[in-house]
Design a protein around this motif. Structure first.
Motif, short mmCIF file in Angstrom:
data_model
loop_
_atom_site.label_atom_id
_atom_site.label_comp_id
_atom_site.label_asym_id
_atom_site.label_seq_id
_atom_site.Cartn_x
_atom_site.Cartn_y
_atom_site.Cartn_z
N MET A 1 21.58 -6.59 -13.26
CA MET A 1 20.55 -7.18 -12.25
C MET A 1 19.36 -6.32 -12.42
SD MET A 1 22.62 -7.76 -8.85
CE MET A 1 21.13 -8.79 -8.27
N GLU B 1 11.78 -5.91 -6.66
CA GLU B 1 12.13 -7.19 -6.43
C GLU B 1 12.80 -7.70 -7.69
OE1 GLU B 1 10.56 -9.74 -4.20
OE2 GLU B 1 9.11 -8.29 -3.20
N PHE B 2 14.09 -8.27 -7.14
CA PHE B 2 15.01 -8.96 -8.04
C PHE B 2 14.22 -10.09 -8.92
CE2 PHE B 2 18.09 -6.76 -5.41
CZ PHE B 2 18.60 -5.94 -6.16
N THR C 1 14.51 -13.02 -12.65
CA THR C 1 15.07 -13.75 -13.50
C THR C 1 14.80 -13.06 -14.87
OG1 THR C 1 13.57 -15.54 -13.68
CG2 THR C 1 15.28 -15.72 -12.06
N ALA D 1 15.55 -5.44 -11.41
CA ALA D 1 14.56 -5.49 -10.49
C ALA D 1 13.06 -5.09 -10.89
CB ALA D 1 14.92 -4.65 -9.25
#
Length: 77
Positions: free
Chosen positions: A48, A54-55, A57, A50
């Motif tokens: 994942m 903020e995460f 795509t 960030a």
């Protein structure tokens, strides 16, 4: 310069808490590919990501000055 923070086993695997990538901009997908190629992080695709807390795509653009956190998958029982 893009600052990349490492956590959990990634920090242990690379024996450091952060990396510096000398690029003006790149996508998250490009970053994952670079991590696999340069740092031999075979699990990069499952991380994942960030950017500036903020995460994001794989299509998100990372720019010089951004801080990226690599968050490995968590397993539990």
């Amino acid at each position: 310069m893009i600052r990349v923070l490492l956590f959990a086993h990634l920090k242990e695997q690379l024996n450091r808490s952060e990396l510096t990538i000398e690029r003006e901009k790149m996508t998250v997908k490009d970053l994952k590919e670079e991590l696999e190629k340069t740092y031999l992080l075979s699990q990069a695709a499952s991380l994942m990501i960030a950017v500036n807390e903020e995460f994001v795509t794989d299509q998100e653009v990372i720019r010089a000055g951004d801080v990226v956190a690599l968050i490995p998958p968590v397993s539990g029982g």
